[in-house]
Design a protein around this motif. Structure first.
Motif, PDB file in Angstrom:
ATOM      1  N   TRP A 504       0.868  -1.179   0.000  1.00 43.92           N
ATOM      2  CA  TRP A 504       0.000   0.000   0.000  1.00 43.92           C
ATOM      3  C   TRP A 504       0.900   1.223   0.000  1.00 43.92           C
ATOM      4  N   SER A 520      -2.596   6.516  -3.943  1.00 38.82           N
ATOM      5  CA  SER A 520      -3.320   5.604  -3.041  1.00 38.82           C
ATOM      6  C   SER A 520      -3.258   4.227  -3.674  1.00 38.82           C
ATOM      7  N   LEU A 522      -2.515   0.330  -4.317  1.00 35.91           N
ATOM      8  CA  LEU A 522      -2.255  -1.031  -3.863  1.00 35.91           C
ATOM      9  C   LEU A 522      -1.547  -1.720  -5.023  1.00 35.91           C
ATOM     10  N   HIS A 535      -6.920   1.304  -6.302  1.00 37.48           N
ATOM     11  CA  HIS A 535      -6.553   2.627  -5.767  1.00 37.48           C
ATOM     12  C   HIS A 535      -7.830   3.344  -5.390  1.00 37.48           C
ATOM     13  N   LEU A 682      -8.385  -0.118   3.986  1.00 38.99           N
ATOM     14  CA  LEU A 682      -7.041  -0.522   3.550  1.00 38.99           C
ATOM     15  C   LEU A 682      -6.776  -1.976   3.938  1.00 38.99           C
ATOM     16  N   GLY A 686      -6.161  -4.827   1.230  1.00 39.50           N
ATOM     17  CA  GLY A 686      -4.800  -5.346   1.386  1.00 39.50           C
ATOM     18  C   GLY A 686      -4.812  -6.845   1.654  1.00 39.50           C
TER      19      GLY A 686
END
Ligand code: ZN
Ligand code: ZN
Ligand code: FE
Length: 752
Positions: A504, A520, A522, A535, A682, A686
């Motif tokens: 991230w 932003s 990933l 993102h 997140l 993630g």
């Protein structure tokens, strides 16, 4: 049987009291031989039986001085020409273009502080140092680290100092900057120079500070501006001198006990605060200093004295705490020359204190914080630079130019990655000069020959321009690396990844491969390639760069994007900004006038902070995000609904925030819920990515993760779910670490 052994050591072994230590150890074990510095380390020759030699090496490793770090020991057997019965320290030798590690500057040690109370020739002497402490990187001009190669060359040692320097059993044996009241550097003031005597000078400085004035004081790596941190008037004066409106200042307490009155200090924080590197440590505040020291923050940047003059000054001032900030105006580099200090500060401060030991390498105070037991570095300078990052790969010849803000550059030397000190924001003409000057100094100092240049994808960064210029002038290949790819690769190389990683990368902005502003991301990252998994959804950035200084514009961008009307804005916001300004921004967005797209996470913080009325326009980078974090209070669980689509959208969260505002929910609670929601989001994306790839770790990096609430919470969340979190620790997670990532990508592309 006695044989002769050559022991070659690499690491941080020069200028840190290593040779005297080796000498004394050899004496104690009655082993004959010699030790000397070379430009690629320290060479020891011993005549001993193998068993004795092994014992000697074992004790070398175990008993070495605190600052010494040995990265490599190579022992080889040689012929024993003639037996000797003494152990000697031989002159340094230069015999290849290999390099040894240069020590960072080291805070003054206890024994030296004691010496200036007891030694007659060093009574009150502020430039005291020994083999274990004192200036290093800031004064070195070339290798090896010997006095003639430092800015101490101009001072001839008096007989007393020379004896100490030459006596192997002395604490100052071969302490290159050794000096005393008779022969060393001294403090003076003003232009033309006046030297009223050191104690008189100190008294005057203390008086001026206690009168609420600001003074400029030459320190180790440049000047500091100093004033009473308990006087609002003094702090207001300092803000005027520095032309800095709101950005928090760091302070210096005379002792840990005194600091504890104002801040919480836990175990690891204490270690950082009192360690030989002596950085500024961001600590949670208990009690306020003068208004204006750190407006809107709940943390305070604290350091302890690292020079004798700091101790001596704090003994004399009535105030127990000083604001101690880099001596510069606004975003310019820290001032290091007396003439420059006179030019910048005359007429602005009543007292400018110089000394005549030149700074060769300018270094600011470093800044770190500790979260969940892990130390992270925000500004890497004094006490850290030029310590290399040892990597598993060959990086020779790669020169990385870094990004634009919080710039640092890096060069690859063998398996060492050498990151420059904090340079600053390359918008400023003087910072550019510092950047170029430091780059050429690094190239000389480390005997570096560039073979591959690496810069950011952004064509308008000054660093990219300079890289292009060098590439043309030197006929070298130039590689451009996407900003967030570099962020992730930096963390990967620091943590020794050799397989792909999930990362991230959250920051303000970096140019994406699609021409939009990213921030932003990933990513699934290899050193040579990356894939953008997801993102935050793209948002209009009305006014481009201007929008990042005016968070209220981002609030309008988000509100407009989600289809809200003026009636649905918080009344406070309407009252402050007004319908007509909102309408202009809406027009800009609709007609696409100067409105690029961005997915920068920093802009989401801006929008929320502006809606809550915490920060509608910002005076410094990331102010909105820092203030939003600072006001949080309350629990770590309550959340707004979070995104689950392909991209991360925040409409349900905005709905929730606006609803809470209508209900009159405490802003501290809304800010906390915002952080919780972001953390959940997140984590959700993630974890999915990590699982899909069959991995068990994730990287968190980018300037947004300097937000301790977010990074701490998210780390805990992943780790509670069996996913290891890697964040940059020796490198900054902000753009100061970008150059390291650029080198990492450079290595793999070169080998491809
Ligand atoms: Zn010392
Ligand atoms: Zn002397
Ligand atoms: Fe960045």
């Amino acid at each position: 049987m006695v044989k002769q052994y050559n022991i070659h050591l690499q690491g941080l072994v020069q200028g840190v009291g290593f040779r005297p230590f080796v000498y004394n150890l050899a004496q104690a074990l009655t082993i004959p031989g010699s030790v000397r510095n070379s430009n690629d380390g320290v060479e020891i020759v011993v005549q001993a039986e193998e068993r004795q030699m092994r014992h000697f090496v074992k004790r070398l490793r175990e008993e070495k001085p605190e600052v010494v770090s040995i990265t490599d020991i190579n022992v080889s057997e040689t012929d024993c020409p003639s037996p000797s019965d003494t152990f000697r320290i031989l002159p340094s030798e230069v015999h290849s273009d290999r390099i040894t590690q240069i020590s960072p500057d080291i805070a003054v040690c206890e024994q030296c502080l004691d010496d200036i109370k007891r030694q007659p020739h060093r009574k009150d002497y502020p430039f005291v140092n020994c083999t274990n402490c004192g200036p290093r990187f800031s004064i070195i001009e070339t290798l090896p680290y010997d006095r003639p190669n430092t800015t101490m060359a101009r001072f001839e040692m008096c007989p007393h100092c020379r004896t100490e320097y030459e006596q192997v059993e002395n604490r100052r044996f071969h302490a290159q900057p050794v000096a005393c009241n008779h022969c060393g550097p001294f403090y003076y003031m003003g232009n033309p120079a006046v030297n009223p005597g050191y104690l008189n000078l100190l008294r005057k400085v203390a008086e001026t500070i206690d009168n609420g004035q600001v003074i400029a004081l030459k320190s180790l790596g440049g000047y500091n501006l100093v004033c009473d941190a308990l006087s609002g008037e003094a702090v207001a004066r300092l803000r005027k001198v520095k032309q800095r409106d709101a950005k928090p200042f760091a302070v210096m307490f005379s002792s840990v006990e005194q600091a504890r009155e104002y801040v919480h200090i836990d175990g690891e924080e204490l270690k950082q605060l009192t360690g030989w590197r002596r950085p500024i440590v961001l600590l949670r505040q208990k009690k306020n200093l003068a208004e204006g020291v750190n407006p809107g923050m709940n943390t305070l940047g604290v350091m302890l004295p690292y020079l004798p003059v700091h101790y001596q000054l704090l003994e004399r001032t009535e105030t127990e705490v000083l604001v101690m900030t880099s001596g510069n105006i606004s975003n310019e580099p820290i001032v290091m020359e007396p003439s420059e200090a006179e030019k910048k500060f005359t007429g602005k401060v009543p007292l400018i204190v110089h000394h005549n030991r030149p700074v060769f390498n300018r270094v600011d105070d470093s800044v770190v914080f500790v979260e969940k037991g892990k130390t992270q570095i925000i500004r890497r300078s004094r006490g850290y630079v030029p310590e290399p990052l040892f990597i598993k790969k060959e990086a020779e010849g790669i020169l990385a130019f870094g990004a634009e803000l919080s710039n640092a550059f890096a060069l690859g030397r063998g398996n060492q990655l050498l990151l420059s000190q904090y340079i600053g924001n390359l918008h400023e003409a003087e910072t550019l000069q510092f950047y170029e000057e430091t780059m050429s100094r690094f190239i000389d100092l480390f005997r570096f020959t560039p073979k591959l240049l690496v810069c950011d994808l952004h064509p308008d960064y000054f660093s990219s321009h300079l890289a292009e210029h060098y590439a043309t002038a030197m006929g070298l290949p130039l590689l451009r690396v996407q900003h967030h790819h570099a962020h992730a690769a930096a963390a990967m190389i620091e943590h020794g990844y050799d397989t792909p990683a999930i990362a991230w990368c959250l920051d303000g902005v970096g140019l994406g491969t699609d021409g939009n502003g990213w921030g932003s991301e990933l990513l699934k990252v290899n050193y040579d390639t990356f894939e953008r998994i997801t993102h935050f959804e793209n948002m209009p950035l009305p006014g481009g760069d201007k929008a990042s200084g005016e968070p209220w514009r981002m609030a309008v961008a988000y509100m407009h994007h989600y289809g809200y009307t003026h009636g649905q804005y918080p009344p406070d916001f309407m009252k402050n900004i007004g319908s007509s300004k909102i309408a202009i921004i809406e027009q800009m967005i609709r007609r696409n006038i100067n409105t690029p797209l961005t997915s920068g996470a920093g802009r989401l913080f801006d929008a929320v902070a502006a809606l809550l009325g915490i920060c509608r326009t910002s005076a410094y980078q990331a102010e909105a995000a820092m203030k939003l974090e600072a006001i949080c209070s309350g629990d770590y669980t309550s959340c707004y609904p979070h995104a689950e689509g392909r991209l991360l959208g925040f409409q349900p969260m905005f709905e929730g925030i606006l609803g809470d505002l209508v209900k009159g929910t405490d802003k501290a609670m809304i800010a906390a819920k915002f952080h919780n929601t972001l953390c959940e989001t997140l984590f959700y994306y993630g974890r999915q990515a990590v699982r899909n790839e069959g991995m068990n770790s994730i990287i968190l990096t980018g300037g947004v993760f300097q937000n301790r609430r977010l990074s701490g919470m998210l780390r805990e969340k992943f780790e509670n779910n069996g996913i290891t979190v890697h964040m940059p620790e020796m490198l900054p997670c902000n753009d100061g670490g970008i150059a390291a990532g650029q080198i990492a990508v450079g290595i793999s592309k070169r080998n491809a």
